[in-house]
Motif scaffolding. Structure first.
Motif, PDB file in Angstrom:
ATOM      1  N   ASN A   1      -4.889   3.888  -7.307  1.00  0.00           N
ATOM      2  CA  ASN A   1      -6.091   4.425  -6.654  1.00  0.00           C
ATOM      3  C   ASN A   1      -7.202   3.721  -6.792  1.00  0.00           C
ATOM      4  O   ASN A   1      -8.432   4.279  -7.366  1.00  0.00           O
TER       5      ASN A   1
ATOM      6  N   THR B   1       0.675  -1.156  -0.020  1.00  0.00           N
ATOM      7  CA  THR B   1       0.038  -0.055  -0.097  1.00  0.00           C
ATOM      8  C   THR B   1       0.863   1.179  -0.079  1.00  0.00           C
ATOM      9  O   THR B   1       1.925   1.168   0.372  1.00  0.00           O
ATOM     10  N   ARG B   2       0.284   2.316  -0.547  1.00  0.00           N
ATOM     11  CA  ARG B   2       0.825   3.734  -0.213  1.00  0.00           C
ATOM     12  C   ARG B   2       1.299   4.019   1.313  1.00  0.00           C
ATOM     13  O   ARG B   2       2.240   4.460   1.483  1.00  0.00           O
ATOM     14  N   GLU B   3       0.351   3.638   2.126  1.00  0.00           N
ATOM     15  CA  GLU B   3       0.760   3.864   3.716  1.00  0.00           C
ATOM     16  C   GLU B   3       2.217   3.031   4.064  1.00  0.00           C
ATOM     17  O   GLU B   3       2.866   3.655   4.833  1.00  0.00           O
TER      18      GLU B   3
ATOM     19  N   TRP C   1      -1.529   1.752  -6.111  1.00  0.00           N
ATOM     20  CA  TRP C   1      -0.742   2.678  -6.875  1.00  0.00           C
ATOM     21  C   TRP C   1      -1.757   3.581  -7.826  1.00  0.00           C
ATOM     22  O   TRP C   1      -1.456   4.800  -8.295  1.00  0.00           O
TER      23      TRP C   1
END
Length: 256
Positions: free
Chosen positions: A181, A149-151, A179
């Protein structure tokens, strides 16, 4: 030679991926050309009993067994190690708290809080020397946090700095969803390759192990150049489909 030692030596290690909770099927995988076998409890059908039973033919074949636990099941990480796994993969490690809980379950004190009880692991490792086992266990067992994830990407360096975290495994399918969304699921998405390469380089720079799940085998060389050394590929259905296809094609070609 342990999986940890092989990766530390720079060897590229290929692991099969098993979702079928059957020890006989896993035995066939362990007897094949892969260097290791991973039992998947997150999206595969493996459960505690199948992990206990399926690790036996893997260790009997002289290969490392890895287990991907379900999301948040850090208690299962300790059990997998006690059953004889050399590495545990934890999915969706998206916070420092996740990383710390995972490491705590994976390592004996003073690094973590793993409870003593490697009865099956020591037997399958053919050792009765509990002192030597305790002295080497933290180094010989790998805690691999999944970056999906982006987190997780935003705190990658912090995750890598957690004592007891030995490396990361990139899940490119979930990573592609994050990535983009949520616009696409494409494990070979070109737009995210720079980010994946950054993960590999930063992980190696931190002195940790970089692993990745590969859907398209033609990408392996590219991933190795990025620093990834543990490569997970396919699953039983994929292996059977490819093998059956090759057999039928060869048979049909032989007919005059």
């Amino acid at each position: 030679m342990s999986l940890a030692s092989r990766l530390s030596a720079g060897e590229t290690v290929f692991t099969a991926w098993s979702g079928v909770p059957d020890a006989f099927t896993v035995e066939a995988l362990a007897g094949g050309p892969f260097d290791a076998v991973t039992l998947d409890m997150q999206h595969g059908g493996h459960h505690e009993d199948s992990v206990l039973r399926a690790l036996l033919p893997i260790t009997a074949a002289g290969k490392p067994g890895l287990v991907r636990i379900p999301v948040g099941r850090f208690d299962m990480a300790s059990r997998a190690l006690d059953f004889g796994a050399e590495a545990v993969i934890a999915p969706m490690v998206n916070s420092l708290e996740d990383a710390r809980l995972f490491a705590a379950a994976m390592k004996y004190p003073p690094v973590g809080q793993r409870s003593w009880g490697p009865t099956y692991a020591m037997s399958r490792g053919k050792t009765a020397d509990s002192a030597a086992w305790l002295a080497n266990a933290n180094a010989d067992t790998l805690a691999l946090a999944m970056i999906e994830t982006r987190e997780a990407l935003a705190i990658l360096d912090d995750i890598l700095a957690v004592p007891g975290i030995d490396g990361v495994l990139v899940g490119p399918s979930d990573f592609s969803i994050a990535w983009s969304n949520g616009e696409t699921m494409n494990p070979g998405l070109e737009d995210m390759m720079q980010a994946i390469g950054d993960i590999g380089r930063r992980t190696r720079a931190a002195g940790k192990h970089a692993a990745i799940y590969v859907v398209d085998p033609t990408l392996v060389g590219r991933y190795v150049e990025m620093g990834f050394r543990l490569i997970a590929m396919g699953n039983e259905a994929r292996y059977m489909a490819l093998g059956a296809g090759m057999l039928i094609e060869a048979a049909r070609t032989s007919i005059k």
